[in-house]
Design a protein around this motif. Structure first.
Motif, mmCIF file in Angstrom:
data_model
loop_
_atom_site.group_PDB
_atom_site.id
_atom_site.type_symbol
_atom_site.label_atom_id
_atom_site.label_comp_id
_atom_site.label_asym_id
_atom_site.label_seq_id
_atom_site.Cartn_x
_atom_site.Cartn_y
_atom_site.Cartn_z
ATOM 1 N N ALA A 193 0.785 -1.308 0.004
ATOM 2 C CA ALA A 193 0.065 -0.183 0.061
ATOM 3 C C ALA A 193 1.023 1.176 0.025
ATOM 4 C CB ALA A 193 -0.907 0.032 1.092
ATOM 5 N N GLY A 194 1.934 1.401 0.610
ATOM 6 C CA GLY A 194 2.697 2.374 0.790
ATOM 7 C C GLY A 194 3.511 2.581 -0.749
ATOM 8 N N LYS A 195 3.994 1.761 -1.139
ATOM 9 C CA LYS A 195 4.501 1.720 -2.577
ATOM 10 C C LYS A 195 3.705 2.100 -3.486
ATOM 11 C CE LYS A 195 8.178 -1.736 -1.928
ATOM 12 N NZ LYS A 195 8.481 -3.128 -2.495
ATOM 13 N N LEU A 196 2.336 1.878 -3.330
ATOM 14 C CA LEU A 196 1.249 2.366 -4.397
ATOM 15 C C LEU A 196 0.892 3.736 -4.068
ATOM 16 C CD1 LEU A 196 -1.385 -0.764 -4.472
ATOM 17 C CD2 LEU A 196 0.312 0.157 -6.221
ATOM 18 N N ARG A 197 1.178 4.279 -2.697
ATOM 19 C CA ARG A 197 0.949 5.402 -2.703
ATOM 20 C C ARG A 197 1.942 6.428 -3.105
ATOM 21 N NH1 ARG A 197 -1.311 4.088 2.343
ATOM 22 N NH2 ARG A 197 0.887 4.047 3.383
ATOM 23 N N GLU A 198 3.159 5.815 -3.072
ATOM 24 C CA GLU A 198 4.286 6.559 -3.517
ATOM 25 C C GLU A 198 3.977 6.735 -5.063
ATOM 26 O OE1 GLU A 198 7.853 4.724 -2.595
ATOM 27 O OE2 GLU A 198 7.503 5.015 -0.262
ATOM 28 N N MET A 199 3.524 5.623 -5.806
ATOM 29 C CA MET A 199 3.601 5.922 -7.205
ATOM 30 C C MET A 199 2.372 6.801 -7.663
ATOM 31 S SD MET A 199 3.826 1.617 -7.968
ATOM 32 C CE MET A 199 3.197 1.979 -9.713
ATOM 33 N N HIS A 200 1.470 6.602 -6.820
ATOM 34 C CA HIS A 200 0.142 7.728 -7.357
ATOM 35 C C HIS A 200 0.609 9.051 -6.941
ATOM 36 C CE1 HIS A 200 -3.800 9.343 -7.593
ATOM 37 N NE2 HIS A 200 -3.751 9.916 -6.239
ATOM 38 N N GLN A 201 1.478 9.437 -5.924
ATOM 39 C CA GLN A 201 2.068 10.548 -5.411
ATOM 40 C C GLN A 201 2.893 11.094 -6.572
ATOM 41 O OE1 GLN A 201 3.518 10.330 -1.314
ATOM 42 N NE2 GLN A 201 1.710 10.755 -0.719
ATOM 43 N N GLY A 202 3.720 10.213 -7.112
ATOM 44 C CA GLY A 202 4.764 10.349 -8.376
ATOM 45 C C GLY A 202 3.975 10.745 -9.545
ATOM 46 N N LYS A 203 2.865 10.080 -9.794
ATOM 47 C CA LYS A 203 2.018 10.422 -10.963
ATOM 48 C C LYS A 203 1.369 11.892 -10.843
ATOM 49 C CE LYS A 203 0.451 6.188 -12.791
ATOM 50 N NZ LYS A 203 -0.761 5.254 -13.075
ATOM 51 N N SER A 204 1.052 12.171 -9.546
ATOM 52 C CA SER A 204 0.346 13.489 -9.278
ATOM 53 C C SER A 204 1.459 14.718 -9.442
ATOM 54 C CB SER A 204 -0.128 13.585 -7.822
ATOM 55 O OG SER A 204 -1.196 12.560 -7.611
ATOM 56 N N LYS A 205 2.699 14.261 -9.011
ATOM 57 C CA LYS A 205 3.610 15.355 -9.218
ATOM 58 C C LYS A 205 4.054 15.573 -10.888
ATOM 59 C CE LYS A 205 5.733 14.794 -4.796
ATOM 60 N NZ LYS A 205 6.966 14.218 -3.841
ATOM 61 N N ALA A 206 4.119 14.501 -11.505
ATOM 62 C CA ALA A 206 4.480 14.356 -12.749
ATOM 63 C C ALA A 206 3.547 15.220 -13.713
ATOM 64 C CB ALA A 206 4.667 12.932 -13.309
ATOM 65 N N GLY A 207 2.143 14.929 -13.386
ATOM 66 C CA GLY A 207 1.078 15.407 -13.841
ATOM 67 C C GLY A 207 1.159 16.985 -13.634
ATOM 68 N N ALA A 208 1.433 17.651 -12.551
ATOM 69 C CA ALA A 208 1.468 19.026 -12.298
ATOM 70 C C ALA A 208 2.748 19.418 -13.040
ATOM 71 C CB ALA A 208 1.809 19.047 -10.683
ATOM 72 N N TYR A 209 3.903 18.888 -12.995
ATOM 73 C CA TYR A 209 4.819 19.502 -13.783
ATOM 74 C C TYR A 209 4.444 19.428 -15.395
ATOM 75 C CZ TYR A 209 7.980 19.128 -9.812
ATOM 76 O OH TYR A 209 8.787 19.423 -8.534
ATOM 77 N N GLN A 210 4.010 18.511 -15.829
ATOM 78 C CA GLN A 210 3.588 18.462 -17.104
ATOM 79 C C GLN A 210 2.616 19.592 -17.672
ATOM 80 O OE1 GLN A 210 2.394 14.517 -17.951
ATOM 81 N NE2 GLN A 210 4.232 13.690 -17.976
ATOM 82 N N SER A 211 1.724 20.019 -16.497
ATOM 83 C CA SER A 211 0.621 21.136 -16.813
ATOM 84 C C SER A 211 1.477 22.504 -16.774
ATOM 85 C CB SER A 211 -0.329 20.824 -15.871
ATOM 86 O OG SER A 211 -0.030 21.034 -14.597
ATOM 87 N N LEU A 212 2.758 22.612 -16.331
ATOM 88 C CA LEU A 212 3.321 23.925 -16.384
ATOM 89 C C LEU A 212 3.680 24.342 -17.767
ATOM 90 C CD1 LEU A 212 5.217 23.416 -13.291
ATOM 91 C CD2 LEU A 212 3.349 24.827 -13.561
#
Length: 96
Positions: free
Chosen positions: A77-96
């Motif tokens: 579950a912790g690894k999945l959370r980290e992956m989800h957070q990584g996707k969120s951060k990547a999405g935020a950078y891509q939208s800039l």
């Protein structure tokens, strides 16, 4: 099915957990459930002192297996959370 056979099977289950072979554990758990049902299927099963001791050991090992499975579940579950957070951060950078 003998108590000693169930204990041996449960010890094998612990080894599977130590090797983190979680897919095999499920099948082994189902086998153990059937073995225990068969053992207790009589009207009034009577166990020797040694068999009672072995059954307590099966119970202790099952608790150890459960704790290891819960720990593994939390780790996944912790690894999945980290992956989800990584996707969120990547999405935020891509939208800039």
């Amino acid at each position: 099915m003998s108590v000693a056979g169930i204990l041996s099977h449960t010890q094998d289950m612990v080894m599977v957990v130590l090797e983190q072979q979680w897919d095999i554990l499920l099948d082994m758990q189902l086998q153990q459930d059937e073995m225990l049902r068969s053992l207790f299927s009589g009207d009034d099963p009577v166990f020797s002192a040694k068999e009672q001791e072995d059954l307590f050991e099966v119970q202790r090992l099952n608790q150890q297996i459960l704790e290891a499975a819960e720990s593994h579940k939390a780790e996944v579950a912790g690894k999945l959370r980290e992956m989800h957070q990584g996707k969120s951060k990547a999405g935020a950078y891509q939208s800039l």
